[in-house]
Scaffold this active site. Structure first.
Site, mmCIF file in Angstrom:
data_model
loop_
_atom_site.group_PDB
_atom_site.id
_atom_site.type_symbol
_atom_site.label_atom_id
_atom_site.label_comp_id
_atom_site.label_asym_id
_atom_site.label_seq_id
_atom_site.Cartn_x
_atom_site.Cartn_y
_atom_site.Cartn_z
ATOM 1 C CB SER A 154 177.199 60.062 139.874
ATOM 2 O OG SER A 154 178.179 61.019 140.152
ATOM 3 C CB SER B 51 179.520 60.495 143.193
ATOM 4 O OG SER B 51 178.140 60.445 142.882
ATOM 5 C CE LYS C 217 175.983 58.360 145.008
ATOM 6 N NZ LYS C 217 175.825 59.103 143.725
HETATM 7 N N1 GLN Z 1 181.333 64.005 138.380
HETATM 8 C C1 GLN Z 1 180.315 65.001 138.362
HETATM 9 C C2 GLN Z 1 180.509 65.945 139.511
HETATM 10 O O1 GLN Z 1 181.466 65.800 140.178
HETATM 11 C C3 GLN Z 1 178.957 64.344 138.412
HETATM 12 C C4 GLN Z 1 178.625 63.841 139.747
HETATM 13 C C5 GLN Z 1 177.258 63.203 139.835
HETATM 14 O O2 GLN Z 1 176.663 62.826 138.823
HETATM 15 N N2 GLN Z 1 176.743 63.144 141.042
HETATM 16 O O3 GLN Z 1 179.737 66.817 139.758
#
Ligand code: GLN
Length: 448
Positions: free
Chosen positions: A151, A127, A52
């Site tokens: 994410s 994400s 990532k």
């Molecule tokens: N969807 C959540 C957010 O937008 C979690 C994102 C993540 O785990 N990085 O914060």
């Protein structure tokens, strides 16, 4: 490695990658061949993987999905990158992601959305959407992700792969662009529990450069897979998850079928309660933005990353660099977080959120007195159409109703494929007690 690089080129329309590193990948592959010839190959030797784009990679652009990091080429590798390289894995590139890991659909990326390989008009989740799409479409057998509120698990669910968020402190956060430091954790994404086990072994470990990393031996998770018997495994189904609003009927029925399969395989499935589960999303949206507003204050246009054209003075430099460099969702989080931390509001929001966070943790501690793992859906819906929630932050935030409590409690959890609803993958989430990744992976392996 060569075939992998070709496949990635052919699948460019998925937009799963931000950067490819063919030259270093081919060199690493040759080194892996040499290691193999010397009889020094481990389970990851020569395996092509992707990181990532939140992990710092020495000499390779690291964008975190943002314009703000334009031109940033880290002079060092993240711990996870170092570890996997030392284990012989070959890095083929950096995957697309929501900007600064804020999002659940990959649509906040400065580099454009990633497409779901099952339906190119649908999101892959986020994400870590680029890593999920890359694994789901068979471009790489495994990739890394990070999980602050879901994410790793939610994109794994939406693309029909497996993904694990380890216990907070299991994997060093050194060299990961920080989002919410008390919640962030790196983990593997792959197509089976066995592959997750191999990857986790390669990633985990103690590292002094992350003061929250725990000095604890890393088990051979793969060897441990056979040690967990689904027979007799005590599986808890939180009634708050079963009764939650806004869950797709197809998701509920696929998850019910999965838990029935566990029961038939000899697990003791029983209902449990996590009374404060419903508080997790609101608590997270105070704590995560608060930490993010502090972490993201380092991006000022002075030291590295994006800088606006011809600033008039220092204040103009800060304002325009950050104004032009950050996207809308990131700005929203910075504003919410700054507000929650400001004098006069701190006690009302931030302190209160920390107190409720403790209640959420205690719910899990109580549950684990009587069950070994907790099961439920990973995400309330299957992959949704691109654009369908992009203008509705609250709807987007609700994508993580089942995953966020786990981060607040620092627990390990994974998502594995549990059939389909309407032709789209559904994920089953299994949550374990602290440092019980082995048992979780064993349960997932037994199910698979
Ligand atoms: N969807 C959540 C957010 O937008 C979690 C994102 C993540 O785990 N990085 O914060």
């Amino acid at each position: 490695t060569r075939a992998t690089l070709e496949r990635i080129e052919q699948a460019a329309d998925l937009n799963a990658f931000i950067t490819l590193t063919p030259d270093s990948a081919l060199a690493e592959a040759e080194a892996a061949d040499a290691a193999r010839a010397r009889g020094e190959a481990g389970p990851l030797t020569g395996i092509p993987i992707a990181h990532k784009d939140i992990f710092c990679t020495r000499g390779v652009r690291t964008s975190c999905g943002s314009r703000m990091l334009e031109g940033f080429v880290p002079p060092y590798d993240a711990f996870v990158v170092e570890q996997l390289r030392a284990a012989g894995a070959v890095t083929v590139g950096k995957t697309n992601m929501d900007e600064f890991a804020m999002g659940s659909s990959n649509e906040t990326s400065f580099f454009g959305p990633v497409k779901n390989p099952w339906d190119r008009k649908a999101v892959p989740g986020g994400s870590s959407g680029g890593s999920a799409a890359a694994v789901a479409s068979g471009l790489v057998p495994a990739a890394t992700g990070t999980d602050t509120g879901g994410s790793i698990r939610q994109p794994a669910a939406l693309t029909g792969i497996s993904g694990l968020k380890p216990t907070y402190g299991r994997v060093s956060r050194y060299g990961i662009v920080a989002f919410a430091s008390s919640l962030d954790q790196a983990g593997p994404m792959a197509s089976s529990a066995e592959d997750l086990a191999i990857m986790l072994r390669g990633m985990a470990g103690f590292d002094r450069r992350d003061s929250t990393c725990v000095d604890r031996a890393v088990p051979d998770y793969r060897a441990a897979l056979a040690q967990t018997d689904v027979r007799g495994l005590r599986v808890g189904l939180p009634k708050e998850f079963i009764e939650a609003d806004g869950v797709d009927a197809e998701v509920s029925s696929a998850v019910t079928a999965a838990t029935e399969a566990l029961r038939e395989a000899g697990a003791e499935v029983r209902e449990i309660s996590l009374p404060n589960a419903g508080m997790a999303v609101p608590v997270y949206y105070v704590i995560a933005p608060a930490e993010a507003s502090s972490n993201l204050s380092r991006f000022d246009g002075v030291r590295y990353g994006y800088r606006c054209d011809s600033p008039a003075d220092l204040e103009d430099l800060y304002k325009r660099s950050r104004g032009e460099g950050f996207g809308e969702e990131v700005k929203r989080r910075i504003m919410v977080g700054t507000y929650a931390l400001s004098a006069g509001y701190y006690d009302a929001y931030y302190r209160k959120a920390q107190q409720v966070r403790r209640l959420v943790q205690q719910d899990f501690a109580r549950a684990f007195e009587s069950v070994d793992v907790i099961a439920g859906p990973t995400s309330p819906s299957t992959a949704f159409p691109l654009g369908s929630k992009a203008d509705d932050p609250v709807q987007m935030y609700l994508s993580d109703i089942f995953t966020i409590a786990v981060n607040l409690a620092g627990l390990p959890a994974l998502s594995i494929p549990a059939g389909f609803g309407d032709g789209r993958p559904v994920g089953l989430q299994l949550i374990g007690n602290h440092f019980e990744e082995g048992r979780l992976l064993g349960a997932a392996h037994g199910y698979q």
